[in-house]
Enzyme design. Structure first.
Site, PDB file in Angstrom:
ATOM      1  N   HIS A 139       0.801  -1.229   0.000  1.00  0.00           N
ATOM      2  CA  HIS A 139       0.000   0.000   0.000  1.00  0.00           C
ATOM      3  C   HIS A 139       0.833   1.279   0.000  1.00  0.00           C
ATOM      4  CE1 HIS A 139      -3.695  -2.178   0.455  1.00  0.00           C
ATOM      5  NE2 HIS A 139      -3.386  -2.658   1.649  1.00  0.00           N
ATOM      6  N   HIS A 177      -7.087  -6.910   0.478  1.00  0.00           N
ATOM      7  CA  HIS A 177      -7.096  -5.483   0.175  1.00  0.00           C
ATOM      8  C   HIS A 177      -6.377  -5.242  -1.151  1.00  0.00           C
ATOM      9  CE1 HIS A 177      -7.248  -5.827   4.624  1.00  0.00           C
ATOM     10  NE2 HIS A 177      -8.159  -4.884   4.504  1.00  0.00           N
ATOM     11  N   ASP A 264      -5.543 -12.496   4.304  1.00  0.00           N
ATOM     12  CA  ASP A 264      -6.629 -11.902   5.072  1.00  0.00           C
ATOM     13  C   ASP A 264      -7.993 -12.070   4.416  1.00  0.00           C
ATOM     14  OD1 ASP A 264      -5.490 -10.276   3.147  1.00  0.00           O
ATOM     15  OD2 ASP A 264      -5.213  -8.548   4.452  1.00  0.00           O
TER      16      ASP A 264
END
Length: 393
Positions: A139, A177, A264
């Site tokens: 990220h 994500h 995740d």
């Protein structure tokens, strides 16, 4: 010693910890490495220290020099006002998801060192595969920290490969994500394909990764996103993953694969809504391994990533990457034997520290993860999205 794969780990990466309450905890590295050792799949002498220094020049392959200097300066800045200004300007202030802590530059740099060392080992021909479990901080942006990530080791490693070897790189991101930082770094580059399968940004950080994000200018078409519906289960997740990735690899024809193995998307993870089991974490590395040999002469670099059920999920998922990468017999046994037990020594060592009862088996038991009532609707929505994602391949 395993001659076909290198395992990189820098002890300094265990210091990459924001605070006691933060969901990003390096205990997951220790749990995972210990599980591999107890399983007889990793020896102390097989763990390699990174041999590429994370210099400012290397970091600058993906980050602005003022950002790098700010991260370094925060370690020594005594003036609270200056520290506050720097932290706020570059996404490192208290209260944010990536708060500054003393020693941050050194810990974050060690992670870059590990991932680039893995890339260099594979690209130089020393070994076909390399794994850096502490990597995958996808990220971080050129000018700011985000999403628990300070330096984007994956983007730096890709830029390193492009700069030194001129190779076409396929980046595969299975974190729940969206791999936004890596995507935007190479959004206009036709020689880097970024592939991300994740929970849709309609409901989850970072709010990007939509199917229409395909790249720009000469890089149009070299960006593929698979945004899945919340509460997607194993069968639909794997249908989208396997149905798209094979087409992407055949179309792009990469020279090397760099895969990020955030785990995740598991139903136990506290930071997402995808409802998968350990079954997908057995299948993911198996497919990537096969594709690497079919299309890239075996060149495969793997890194960790997200995963916030540190005790029940991450150790098993990340261990499976190494088991597959080394063709360890356990990889096949896990896939074929649903109730293969975890090593008793590992369970005994960590049981008292875990806030949850530890799993007994490598794969989940059916009773552990209840079925989702809206399965059919979710599956159909994902199929429609998949058709759009691959329509031009």
């Amino acid at each position: 010693m395993n001659g076909n794969a290198y395992f990189f780990h820098h002890r300094a990466a265990e210091a990459y910890k924001f605070n006691e309450e933060h969901p990003f905890d390096p205990v997951r590295l220790m749990l995972s490495i210990d599980l591999l050792k107890e399983a007889g799949a990793l020896k102390d002498e097989e763990i390699r220290e990174p041999d590429v220094e994370a210099s400012d020049e290397l970091l600058a392959l993906a980050h602005r020099t003022d950002y790098i200097q700010a991260v370094k300066q925060l370690d020594n800045e005594a003036d609270p006002r200056s520290k506050s200004v720097l932290s706020e300007q570059f996404g490192l202030q208290d209260g944010d998801d990536t708060p500054f802590f003393p020693g941050l530059h050194g810990a974050a740099s060690s992670i870059v060192s590990g991932t680039v060392s893995a890339a260099a080992a594979v690209m130089s021909g020393k070994v076909q595969h390399a794994y850096h479990m502490a990597g995958g901080l996808h990220h971080a942006f050129p000018d700011r920290a985000a999403g628990f990530c300070v330096y984007n080791d994956a983007a730096i490693a890709i830029a390193y490969i492009r700069h030194h070897y001129k190779a076409k790189v396929l980046y595969i991101d299975t974190d729940v994500h969206h791999g936004d930082g890596v995507q935007w770094c190479f959004y206009d580059d036709p020689e880097v394909c970024t592939y991300s399968i994740h929970e849709t940004g309609k409901f989850l950080f970072p709010g990007t990764g939509y199917v229409y994000e395909k790249g720009t200018d000469k890089g149009f078409g070299s960006c593929v996103n698979l945004p899945l519906e919340p509460y997607t289960e194993d069968d639909s997740w794997l249908e989208c993953f396997e149905g798209s990735l094979r087409k992407v690899v055949a179309s792009f024809q990469p020279d090397v694969i760099l895969s990020q193995h955030g785990c995740d998307a598991h139903a136990f993870d506290p930071l997402s809504h995808i409802h998968c089991s350990m079954n997908i974490y057995s299948r993911i590395p198996a497919l990537i391994h096969q594709l690497a040999h079919d299309h890239c002469q075996g060149r495969w670099i793997a890194v960790g990533g997200g995963g916030y059920d540190h005790w029940r999920v991450v150790p098993r998922a990340w261990s499976m990457v190494w088991l597959e990468m080394t063709d360890h017999k356990l990889a096949r046994e896990i896939a074929n034997h649903k109730k293969l037990r975890l090593p008793g020594g590992w369970l005994k060592r960590w049981r008292m520290r875990s806030p949850f009862p530890l799993p007994r088996y490598w794969l989940d038991e059916k009773k552990d993860i209840p079925a989702i009532p809206r399965r059919e609707q979710i599956t159909e929505a994902n199929r429609s999205m998949l058709a759009i994602a691959i329509q031009d391949l």
